[in-house]
Design an enzyme around this catalytic site. Structure first.
Site, mmCIF file in Angstrom:
data_model
loop_
_atom_site.group_PDB
_atom_site.id
_atom_site.type_symbol
_atom_site.label_atom_id
_atom_site.label_comp_id
_atom_site.label_asym_id
_atom_site.label_seq_id
_atom_site.Cartn_x
_atom_site.Cartn_y
_atom_site.Cartn_z
ATOM 1 C CE LYS A 179 -6.982 1.153 4.026
ATOM 2 N NZ LYS A 179 -5.664 1.523 4.613
ATOM 3 C CD GLU A 209 -2.209 1.242 3.004
ATOM 4 O OE1 GLU A 209 -1.525 0.732 3.931
ATOM 5 O OE2 GLU A 209 -3.317 1.774 3.203
ATOM 6 C CD GLU A 234 -5.101 4.505 6.174
ATOM 7 O OE1 GLU A 234 -5.660 4.232 5.101
ATOM 8 O OE2 GLU A 234 -4.557 3.650 6.895
ATOM 9 C CG ASN A 239 -4.779 4.026 0.615
ATOM 10 O OD1 ASN A 239 -4.084 3.477 -0.240
ATOM 11 N ND2 ASN A 239 -4.550 3.909 1.918
ATOM 12 C CB CYS A 257 -3.933 -1.521 4.697
ATOM 13 S SG CYS A 257 -3.187 -1.414 6.345
ATOM 14 C CG ASN A 287 2.107 1.513 4.624
ATOM 15 O OD1 ASN A 287 3.282 1.860 4.696
ATOM 16 N ND2 ASN A 287 1.460 1.421 3.461
#
Lengths: 310, 310
Positions: free
Chosen positions: A124, A47, A143, A107, A169, A194
């Site tokens: 994402k 990612e 995020e 993302n 993730c 991550n």
């Protein structure tokens, strides 16, 4: 007949804020060359591969935030990666922060096939962390502040002789992510991550970080009869330790390849897509055994609704 | 403050066709007395505890089939179990084949609290196996023939100072089962099973039977922040080997108690229901992190729909 896809899971060590995209792309190319030399069909990166994991910082200046985002893909800085892949005839998948022409932030991850065609894009959906800065944390996980929830669902595409999909993730902890792809017949899922070892609101979970990572990858693989390739960005980034535990998981749920270091490291496995068949045809024959009417609570309800006390 | 529920997972060895219910209930009471002596609050028995696992045979005579079913609960034959529990002041949960007054057949389980009150009933939703006899198999798995799909959804009830729910056997392989209870705040799930080691349509899975059992229990526990108590009926029943691997799984996903034998065996663990809190409040805070709009395919679609070939 078997359908072998040889996968190179390209774990990457720490990327500091001062590291240029050119330096990162150079490391990615080095791993890609290793993968090609070992006969891999596809190399899978983590990612947000191109920069340090910037949601650990609270930033208010949008111009500063946007320095971590890509306005085009490939860009001048990433073109060498695409060019090298085309030269080597290898496919790849990697994650990056995407800033759209409309100014939207996602993302994102891509699958590029051996001909250089971008066959799939995913944005994402399960954004972890928080929206507002929480100064008590040793580092932030913003995020929810810097990205919108992805708007492309979980797609599945014809690639590498099979059906491939992506998660990113935190998606991997949610069985719904796998199932939406399982319902499209997915045979291999690429998931970069991550994952800081330390979760400030739940430090008692820290000792279990790698176990939880592998548990969810294994369960998702088995329960959908699919290969799952989990690839970490790891090591100590700007003082924040992130887990490795890059893992290639078979449709049996078994881990058949995993990383040993916290650095740039290529993990290779020959993945027979036909191994998915006996799971999809027997225990997890959805047509025979699923009971969707009984699952409605999963979509009709977001949070917990407890039964009334007696 | 911790909320400890001491659980006795009462694995049971083989029950042959000739074994009377009285003999089985006697074995159940022996395990219950052990559990009480060790200070257990609740003792959990397997699926279809009272008889041999009869779906392994194809039977056409409904009267013969119905000999494996219970028309009332407690019955004359099971009353000693209920009475002993009341005497000991211990709760219990067990599975049995239920024949309702309306003539409906279900694979059912109950939770009985320490006062002897039946607080919860569940009827198995994910019926595995097949409906028509398949003579090529060494043994049949005719659950789809002998049972209807359960009509009670997955409930969650106040019991033992927390929120308890049930699944039965094959339900545990489906993340949807756990999630429907997770969305009701479940803190402990009881799941009994009868799992033949040999799966005739997929013999290559046989070596992984215990691993798959534990993988799904562990993932379901972690992904919903709940205790899961998996209890097997095992040993060689009428020539058919069934797995044990009775497991008590913490909300961390860790197995903290498991059986060693293929026989009647009590596995004990002190389960702190407050351990569920940090999972439910952080990583799996559903209110903050679930995205139900993105899960629609899970209820709108039963089988696989593949993307069109390019």
């Amino acid at each position: 007949m078997s359908r072998i896809v040889t996968v190179g899971a390209a774990q990457m060590g720490a990327i500091q804020r001062a590291d240029s995209r050119a330096a990162v792309v150079k490391r990615m190319i080095e791993l890609m060359r290793q993968a090609a030399a070992h006969g891999c069909d596809v190399v899978v990166y983590p990612e947000l591969t191109l920069t340090t994991f910037f949601p650990r910082w609270f930033m208010e200046n949008q111009d500063e935030i946007d320095t971590f985002f890509e306005r085009e893909m490939p860009s001048n800085e990433t073109a060498p990666l695409f060019n090298e892949a085309a030269r080597l005839g290898i496919g790849f998948s990697f994650g990056y922060a995407e800033l759209t022409p409309e100014g939207r932030h996602f993302n994102t991850s891509l699958i590029v096939d051996k001909t250089g065609r971008q066959v799939g894009k995913y944005r994402k959906i399960h954004l972890p962390g928080h929206r507002e800065p929480e100064p008590w944390r040793a580092f932030q996980h913003l995020e929810k502040r810097y990205f919108e929830v992805g708007d492309l669902s979980w797609g599945v595409w014809n690639a590498f002789g099979g059906l491939a999909g992506m998660m990113i993730c935190n998606d991997r902890r949610w069985p719904e992510s796998y199932r939406v792809m399982g319902l499209q017949g997915v045979e291999m899922i690429f998931v970069g991550y991550n994952t800081p070892r330390h979760n400030p609101p739940a430090p008692d979970h820290d000792r279990l970080s790698e176990f939880h990572n592998q548990l969810v990858l294994q369960a998702g693989a088995y329960q959908n009869g699919t290969w799952v390739v989990g690839v970490g960005k790891c090591g100590v980034e700007e003082g924040c330790e992130m887990i490795g535990a890059t893992s290639i998981v078979a449709p049996t749920g078994e881990i058949i390849g995993q990383s040993l270091t916290q650095e740039d490291e290529l993990v290779i496995a020959r993945c027979d897509l036909d191994l998915t068949k006996s799971y999809k045809a027997t225990t997890f024959n959805f047509d025979l055994h699923r009971e969707p009417d009984q699952y409605r609570r999963i979509v009709e309800q977001k949070g917990v609704i407890r039964p009334s006390a007696d």
